[in-house]
Motif scaffolding. Structure first.
Motif, PDB file in Angstrom:
ATOM      1  N   GLY A 113       0.695  -1.462  -0.226  1.00 52.97           N
ATOM      2  CA  GLY A 113      -0.033   0.089  -0.037  1.00 52.97           C
ATOM      3  C   GLY A 113       1.010   1.275   0.103  1.00 52.97           C
ATOM      4  N   LYS A 114       2.189   0.939   0.327  1.00 51.51           N
ATOM      5  CA  LYS A 114       2.904   2.427   0.401  1.00 51.51           C
ATOM      6  C   LYS A 114       4.085   2.393  -0.613  1.00 51.51           C
ATOM      7  CE  LYS A 114       5.860   0.683   4.326  1.00 51.51           C
ATOM      8  NZ  LYS A 114       6.270   1.247   5.486  1.00 51.51           N
ATOM      9  N   THR A 115       3.962   1.329  -1.541  1.00 53.20           N
ATOM     10  CA  THR A 115       5.117   1.203  -2.261  1.00 53.20           C
ATOM     11  C   THR A 115       4.562   2.062  -3.759  1.00 53.20           C
ATOM     12  OG1 THR A 115       5.895  -0.775  -1.370  1.00 53.20           O
ATOM     13  CG2 THR A 115       6.641  -0.376  -3.814  1.00 53.20           C
ATOM     14  N   HIS A 116       5.639   2.748  -4.338  1.00 58.92           N
ATOM     15  CA  HIS A 116       5.047   3.256  -5.627  1.00 58.92           C
ATOM     16  C   HIS A 116       6.226   3.592  -6.555  1.00 58.92           C
ATOM     17  CE1 HIS A 116       1.649   5.292  -3.796  1.00 58.92           C
ATOM     18  NE2 HIS A 116       2.334   5.180  -2.705  1.00 58.92           N
ATOM     19  N   GLU A 117       5.915   3.544  -7.802  1.00 63.30           N
ATOM     20  CA  GLU A 117       6.805   3.815  -9.006  1.00 63.30           C
ATOM     21  C   GLU A 117       7.279   5.145  -8.751  1.00 63.30           C
ATOM     22  OE1 GLU A 117       8.189   5.512 -12.679  1.00 63.30           O
ATOM     23  OE2 GLU A 117       6.252   5.848 -11.794  1.00 63.30           O
ATOM     24  N   LEU A 118       8.447   5.578  -9.360  1.00 63.73           N
ATOM     25  CA  LEU A 118       8.902   6.932  -9.015  1.00 63.73           C
ATOM     26  C   LEU A 118       8.118   8.181  -9.483  1.00 63.73           C
ATOM     27  CD1 LEU A 118      11.362   8.865  -7.961  1.00 63.73           C
ATOM     28  CD2 LEU A 118      12.595   8.545 -10.078  1.00 63.73           C
ATOM     29  N   THR A 119       7.737   8.166 -10.939  1.00 66.39           N
ATOM     30  CA  THR A 119       7.144   9.352 -11.336  1.00 66.39           C
ATOM     31  C   THR A 119       5.677   9.205 -11.033  1.00 66.39           C
ATOM     32  OG1 THR A 119       6.489   8.057 -13.299  1.00 66.39           O
ATOM     33  CG2 THR A 119       8.564   9.205 -13.470  1.00 66.39           C
ATOM     34  N   SER A 120       5.085   8.383 -10.760  1.00 62.71           N
ATOM     35  CA  SER A 120       3.695   7.982 -10.320  1.00 62.71           C
ATOM     36  C   SER A 120       3.675   8.618  -8.829  1.00 62.71           C
ATOM     37  CB  SER A 120       3.222   6.579 -10.075  1.00 62.71           C
ATOM     38  OG  SER A 120       1.918   6.447  -9.501  1.00 62.71           O
ATOM     39  N   PHE A 121       4.726   8.282  -7.914  1.00 63.97           N
ATOM     40  CA  PHE A 121       4.723   8.908  -6.580  1.00 63.97           C
ATOM     41  C   PHE A 121       5.012  10.605  -6.480  1.00 63.97           C
ATOM     42  CE2 PHE A 121       7.448   9.977  -2.931  1.00 63.97           C
ATOM     43  CZ  PHE A 121       6.136   9.989  -1.893  1.00 63.97           C
ATOM     44  N   LEU A 122       5.671  10.999  -7.660  1.00 62.42           N
ATOM     45  CA  LEU A 122       6.156  12.294  -7.650  1.00 62.42           C
ATOM     46  C   LEU A 122       4.787  13.082  -7.993  1.00 62.42           C
ATOM     47  CD1 LEU A 122       9.472  12.614  -9.431  1.00 62.42           C
ATOM     48  CD2 LEU A 122       9.063  13.141  -7.024  1.00 62.42           C
ATOM     49  N   VAL A 123       4.104  12.550  -8.869  1.00 64.23           N
ATOM     50  CA  VAL A 123       2.756  13.262  -9.582  1.00 64.23           C
ATOM     51  C   VAL A 123       1.503  13.123  -8.664  1.00 64.23           C
ATOM     52  CG1 VAL A 123       1.174  13.269 -11.443  1.00 64.23           C
ATOM     53  CG2 VAL A 123       3.620  13.238 -11.926  1.00 64.23           C
ATOM     54  N   ASP A 124       1.382  11.731  -8.546  1.00 65.97           N
ATOM     55  CA  ASP A 124       0.047  11.216  -7.987  1.00 65.97           C
ATOM     56  C   ASP A 124       0.118  11.523  -6.330  1.00 65.97           C
ATOM     57  OD1 ASP A 124      -0.764  10.489 -10.262  1.00 65.97           O
ATOM     58  OD2 ASP A 124      -0.018   8.401 -10.182  1.00 65.97           O
ATOM     59  N   VAL A 125       1.123  11.307  -5.833  1.00 67.27           N
ATOM     60  CA  VAL A 125       1.114  11.456  -4.281  1.00 67.27           C
ATOM     61  C   VAL A 125       1.724  12.687  -3.719  1.00 67.27           C
ATOM     62  CG1 VAL A 125       2.302  10.329  -2.159  1.00 67.27           C
ATOM     63  CG2 VAL A 125       1.580   8.786  -3.876  1.00 67.27           C
ATOM     64  N   LEU A 126       2.754  13.254  -4.441  1.00 65.41           N
ATOM     65  CA  LEU A 126       3.482  14.498  -3.939  1.00 65.41           C
ATOM     66  C   LEU A 126       2.608  15.780  -4.636  1.00 65.41           C
ATOM     67  CD1 LEU A 126       7.171  13.739  -3.677  1.00 65.41           C
ATOM     68  CD2 LEU A 126       5.222  13.480  -1.832  1.00 65.41           C
ATOM     69  N   GLY A 127       2.138  15.631  -5.986  1.00 60.10           N
ATOM     70  CA  GLY A 127       1.527  16.475  -6.432  1.00 60.10           C
ATOM     71  C   GLY A 127       2.488  17.219  -7.204  1.00 60.10           C
ATOM     72  N   VAL A 128       3.555  16.814  -7.675  1.00 58.26           N
ATOM     73  CA  VAL A 128       4.567  17.595  -8.562  1.00 58.26           C
ATOM     74  C   VAL A 128       4.197  17.526  -9.792  1.00 58.26           C
ATOM     75  CG1 VAL A 128       7.019  17.534  -9.409  1.00 58.26           C
ATOM     76  CG2 VAL A 128       6.610  16.532  -6.890  1.00 58.26           C
ATOM     77  N   SER A 129       4.340  18.826 -10.301  1.00 59.46           N
ATOM     78  CA  SER A 129       3.737  18.898 -11.662  1.00 59.46           C
ATOM     79  C   SER A 129       4.678  19.547 -12.450  1.00 59.46           C
ATOM     80  CB  SER A 129       2.576  20.124 -11.768  1.00 59.46           C
ATOM     81  OG  SER A 129       3.084  21.270 -11.338  1.00 59.46           O
ATOM     82  N   ALA A 130       6.080  19.836 -12.139  1.00 60.59           N
ATOM     83  CA  ALA A 130       7.187  20.462 -12.858  1.00 60.59           C
ATOM     84  C   ALA A 130       8.436  20.052 -12.219  1.00 60.59           C
ATOM     85  CB  ALA A 130       7.139  21.974 -13.052  1.00 60.59           C
ATOM     86  N   VAL A 131       9.459  19.928 -13.115  1.00 58.25           N
ATOM     87  CA  VAL A 131      10.842  19.790 -12.348  1.00 58.25           C
ATOM     88  C   VAL A 131      11.872  20.839 -13.039  1.00 58.25           C
ATOM     89  CG1 VAL A 131      10.614  17.265 -12.335  1.00 58.25           C
ATOM     90  CG2 VAL A 131      11.352  18.051 -14.362  1.00 58.25           C
ATOM     91  N   ASP A 132      13.100  21.093 -12.406  1.00 56.35           N
ATOM     92  CA  ASP A 132      13.873  22.004 -12.611  1.00 56.35           C
ATOM     93  C   ASP A 132      14.957  21.311 -13.569  1.00 56.35           C
ATOM     94  OD1 ASP A 132      15.327  24.447 -12.880  1.00 56.35           O
ATOM     95  OD2 ASP A 132      16.105  24.275 -10.784  1.00 56.35           O
ATOM     96  N   ALA A 133      14.636  21.413 -14.938  1.00 53.50           N
ATOM     97  CA  ALA A 133      15.582  20.637 -15.670  1.00 53.50           C
ATOM     98  C   ALA A 133      15.708  21.373 -17.105  1.00 53.50           C
ATOM     99  CB  ALA A 133      15.660  19.252 -15.811  1.00 53.50           C
ATOM    100  N   SER A 134      16.868  21.069 -17.899  1.00 54.99           N
ATOM    101  CA  SER A 134      16.419  21.487 -19.210  1.00 54.99           C
ATOM    102  C   SER A 134      16.914  20.190 -20.162  1.00 54.99           C
ATOM    103  CB  SER A 134      17.426  22.560 -19.392  1.00 54.99           C
ATOM    104  OG  SER A 134      18.435  22.480 -19.127  1.00 54.99           O
ATOM    105  N   PHE A 135      16.669  20.138 -21.384  1.00 53.61           N
ATOM    106  CA  PHE A 135      17.099  19.163 -22.395  1.00 53.61           C
ATOM    107  C   PHE A 135      16.990  19.818 -23.607  1.00 53.61           C
ATOM    108  CE2 PHE A 135      16.824  15.342 -24.860  1.00 53.61           C
ATOM    109  CZ  PHE A 135      17.955  14.569 -24.324  1.00 53.61           C
ATOM    110  N   ASP A 136      18.063  19.625 -24.434  1.00 52.63           N
ATOM    111  CA  ASP A 136      17.976  20.255 -25.870  1.00 52.63           C
ATOM    112  C   ASP A 136      17.721  19.064 -26.953  1.00 52.63           C
ATOM    113  OD1 ASP A 136      18.209  21.760 -28.005  1.00 52.63           O
ATOM    114  OD2 ASP A 136      20.441  21.854 -27.896  1.00 52.63           O
TER     115      ASP A 136
END
Length: 263
Positions: A113-136
């Motif tokens: 019940g407390k195990t999550h895949e990384l991107t799912s945890f960031l978005v679905d649990v923590l509510g992260v919507s953006a990251v501070d990164a750049s890529f060309d």
């Protein structure tokens, strides 16, 4: 909750065997992303989640490894893995391993019940919507089977990728179709696996980007190996590395244009 934590969740990072042995940079990227999201991150001494044994039908070894995992991560608020297949193993299959043992079943349910895949945890649990990164440049994305079908991981990595300055996501044909890895499947049924990954790398090439991303290292290594054998100079990276802005590490299986010509 410990007042020194100031409400920050304590994360047990399940690094996974492949990341530990083959691509530690993915683990460091996961730590950065979680710490940027104001989490306390720890990586306790850990072992395999038992997925290879489970896929091979060895339930005894799988249960032994699951018990170790349950005990190792019992004190954390959440367990996060940069792998949909390993997170899926814990969430979906641990409970069924202990159907006849109520005590361990309860513990397995708690960990699941407390195990999550990384991107799912960031978005679905923590509510992260953006990251501070750049890529060309432009990238294409492969949806790994376990993450997609067992955990519903599809929109989450794309949401985070869309926030990266300079990055363009180009969807490949059949992005949600298996790459042919499947853990022990690739060993037991190598001819079928080879045909599947051949079709997958054709779609990767047709997307006409220089970079392929995914959230599972096994899939990435499988596709990178095929691209390398075909002489395709396409960079292959774990999505966490790009999201964290940690792309100094050489790509997985990249073939230099000169090397491709010589082959």
């Amino acid at each position: 909750m410990n007042p020194e934590r100031n409400g920050r969740p304590r994360i047990g990072l399940f690094v996974t065997c492949l990341v530990d042995l083959m691509r530690p940079s993915v683990g460091f990227a996961a730590v950065k992303l979680l710490e940027d999201a104001v989490c306390i991150v720890e990586a306790p001494v850990q072992t395999c989640c038992g997925q290879p044994a489970y896929n091979s039908g060895d339930r005894g070894t799988t249960r032994d490894l699951a018990m170790r995992m349950i005990e190792t991560f019992q004190g954390y608020d959440y367990v996060v893995a940069p792998s949909g297949s390993c997170a899926g193993m814990i969430r979906k299959h641990y409970p069924e391993l202990f159907e006849e043992d109520p005590n361990w079943r309860m513990k397995a349910d708690s960990l699941a019940g407390k195990t999550h895949e990384l991107t799912s945890f960031l978005v679905d649990v923590l509510g992260v919507s953006a990251v501070d990164a750049s890529f060309d440049g432009a990238v294409t994305y492969h949806d790994s089977c376990s993450g997609l079908r067992e955990l519903g991981v599809k929109s989450q990595p794309r949401k985070l990728l869309s926030s990266i300055d300079g990055l363009t996501l180009v969807e490949m044909k059949d992005s949600d179709v298996c790459c042919g890895f499947g853990g022990t499947f690739a060993v037991k049924y190598s001819d079928i696996s080879g045909a599947i990954v051949e079709a997958k790398t054709k779609n990767v090439e047709d997307a006409k980007t220089h970079t392929l991303l995914a959230g599972d290292l096994g899939c990435l290594m499988n596709m990178a190996g095929r691209l390398s054998r075909e002489g395709k100079p396409i960079e292959v990276r774990h999505v966490a590395e790009v999201l964290a802005g940690m792309t100094d590490e050489p790509p997985i299986g990249m073939v230099k244009a000169q090397a491709a010509k010589q082959s």
